[in-house]
Design an enzyme around this catalytic site. Structure first.
Site, mmCIF file in Angstrom:
data_model
loop_
_atom_site.group_PDB
_atom_site.id
_atom_site.type_symbol
_atom_site.label_atom_id
_atom_site.label_comp_id
_atom_site.label_asym_id
_atom_site.label_seq_id
_atom_site.Cartn_x
_atom_site.Cartn_y
_atom_site.Cartn_z
ATOM 1 C CG HIS A 10 -2.924 5.360 -0.202
ATOM 2 N ND1 HIS A 10 -3.592 6.467 -0.663
ATOM 3 C CD2 HIS A 10 -2.822 4.506 -1.253
ATOM 4 C CE1 HIS A 10 -3.884 6.300 -1.945
ATOM 5 N NE2 HIS A 10 -3.429 5.113 -2.318
ATOM 6 C CG HIS A 76 -0.645 1.378 -3.267
ATOM 7 N ND1 HIS A 76 -0.428 1.938 -4.505
ATOM 8 C CD2 HIS A 76 -1.930 1.688 -2.945
ATOM 9 C CE1 HIS A 76 -1.515 2.557 -4.918
ATOM 10 N NE2 HIS A 76 -2.444 2.421 -3.987
#
Length: 123
Positions: A10, A76
């Site tokens: 991330h 994501h």
């Protein structure tokens, strides 16, 4: 065939956040017959997925596996990452770029997490 591996995280505003990922990358790279390993981040840190793919392509890699270093198949991983992969594939049409399942979905990772959780009680 020359293989590459991208460990995709991330990212964080704190660069030290990536230390465990750097350690995993170093362990993978140290293995015999290891692929070329790059880190890539969704946000805040570099390299980006595009930059990591560019580096591997420049190194002569013909196939890349992208491993999301996420606990689960999050939004994501399901939405943002595929769009970035499509862009990378368009940029490097001769590269085969495969997306692996998020690392936390692997039962082996889950078993280690459970072991660590149990040891926290003993600590």
């Amino acid at each position: 065939m020359n293989h590459g591996l991208i460990l995709f995280g991330h990212g964080s505003r704190d660069p030290e956040w990536a230390r465990p990922l750097r350690e995993v990358a170093a362990q993978v790279a140290a293995g015999g017959g290891a692929p070329q390993v790059e880190l890539a981040f969704l946000e805040f840190l570099e390299p980006t997925l595009e930059q990591a793919c560019d580096r591997l392509a420049a190194a002569g890699v013909t196939r890349i596996a992208v491993l999301p270093m996420f606990i689960a198949q999050s939004g994501h991983v399901r939405r943002d990452l595929p769009a970035q992969l499509d862009a990378a594939r368009a940029r490097h049409p001769s590269l085969r770029i495969d997306l692996a399942t998020a690392v936390g979905e692997d039962p082996r990772v889950q078993a280690v997490m459970a072991e660590v959780a149990r040891s926290a009680l003993a600590g």
